[in-house]
Design an enzyme around this catalytic site. Structure first.
Site, PDB file in Angstrom:
ATOM      1  CG  ASP A  73      80.701  24.183 134.726  1.00 16.82           C
ATOM      2  OD1 ASP A  73      80.111  24.806 133.835  1.00 16.82           O
ATOM      3  OD2 ASP A  73      80.164  23.229 135.354  1.00 16.82           O
ATOM      4  CE  LYS A 100      71.923  29.007 129.288  1.00 13.98           C
ATOM      5  NZ  LYS A 100      72.216  28.124 128.144  1.00 13.98           N
TER       6      LYS A 100
END
Ligand code: SAM
Length: 315
Positions: A78, A159
């Protein structure tokens, strides 16, 4: 509003706290897995855009269950720092950058991952076209990394923001995976355009050479040429759609984007229809307006003569 109002409004937020998940997103992955069994028998996994870490927690729970811990490999990546999670290797970096991608790829030199998941989301601007575009850039980066690290037969979950280009995206992912589904887990709010692509059985076209491409920055044609792969030449660039200028096709805009419309240059359409079906109607309207024009001119003339006569009389 009281301290508990969010607990009342958002059942998954409340459950996450009760059941020890770092974010309500955990339920999305749990529900996707319940339906598609993407984590069954998996021991090596990559979690892209992982902070604060609830998907990594799900991975950790599922992968270490009934497994020898030395077999398990979970990499979480991340932009933001993430609190440590036992048994999860962390990389802080931007997944659209080559050096982050290379760090991830290095971990899977010997044995490839069996699943790659990506819950990446940019800070939403509220302008759907732009959000969809940035989201698709993240998806493209995730897919590029996936083509380097995913074992044949593996699964990829990411996503997406459902929009007008969803079917195009579906067809593009189908080039790499035998089965592609678009799913909306119950824990994903109905009000959100978020959904997930669940891509099963990774089977890239024969002759495809994995490569990292950022269509915003790279000379895509040059990079593709470098691979010497005819397959890459045919399927790259993976097209991402959207318009960064953010035009809304349902809105009116002033002729010049500055306030001064006087300098606007009108242009004819590039190619007028040669024999349009509506030509007959246009001709009739033209004859009719010529006749009407003549009548109007006569009336003006009459009125002008009358005014002149009245003026002469008064003088
Ligand atoms: N799946 C996570 C979980 O369960 O805790 C939640 C992910 S959160 C919705 C989206 C994350 O995407 C954010 O933490 C953000 O920092 C990350 N992100 C956005 N763009 C990124 C990028 N270019 N590279 C890496 N991470 C990115």
């Amino acid at each position: 509003m009281g301290k508990t109002s969010k607990d009342k409004r958002d059942i998954y937020y409340r459950l996450a706290k009760e059941e020890g998940w770092r974010a309500r997103s955990a339920y999305k992955l749990l529900q996707l897995d319940e339906k598609f069994h993407i984590l069954k028998d998996v021991v090596r996994a990559v979690d892209l855009c992982a902070a604060p870490g609830s998907w990594s927690q799900v991975l950790s729970k599922k992968l270490y269950e009934n497994r020898k811990s030395e077999d398990v490999k979970i990499i979480a990546v991340d932009l933001q720092a993430m609190a440590p999670l036992p048994g999860v290797i962390q990389i802080q970096g931007d997944i659209t950058k080559l050096d982050t991608a290379n760090q991830i790829i290095q971990y899977f030199n010997d044995e490839k991952a069996q699943v790659v998941i990506c819950d990446g989301a940019p800070d939403v601007t509220g302008l759907h076209d732009i959000d969809e575009y940035i989201q698709s850039q993240l998806l493209l980066a995730a897919l590029s990394i996936t083509t380097h690290v995913l074992a044949k037969g593996g699964n990829f979950v990411a996503k997406i923001f459902r929009g007008k280009d969803t079917s195009l995206l579906y067809s593009q992912l189908r080039i790499f995976f035998e089965k592609v589904s678009i799913a909306k887990p119950a824990s994903s709010r109905n009000s959100s355009i978020e959904a997930f692509v669940v891509c099963q059985n990774y089977s890239p076209p024969i002759g495809y050479v994995p490569q990292m491409i950022n269509p915003m920055l790279d000379d895509v044609k040059l990079l593709v040429e470098e691979t010497n792969s005819d397959v890459n030449k045919q399927i790259i660039p993976f097209i991402v759609c959207g318009d960064l200028r953010g035009f809304d096709s349902d809105m009116s805009y002033s002729l010049n984007f500055s306030d001064d419309e006087s300098t606007y240059t009108y242009r004819e359409v590039v190619q007028k229809p040669i024999s349009p079906a509506y030509q007959e109607i246009l001709d009739k309207m033209r004859t009719c307006s010529l006749k009407n024009g003549a009548i109007v001119l006569n009336r003006i003339e009459e009125k002008y003569s009358q005014q002149k006569a009245n003026k002469d009389e008064n003088n």
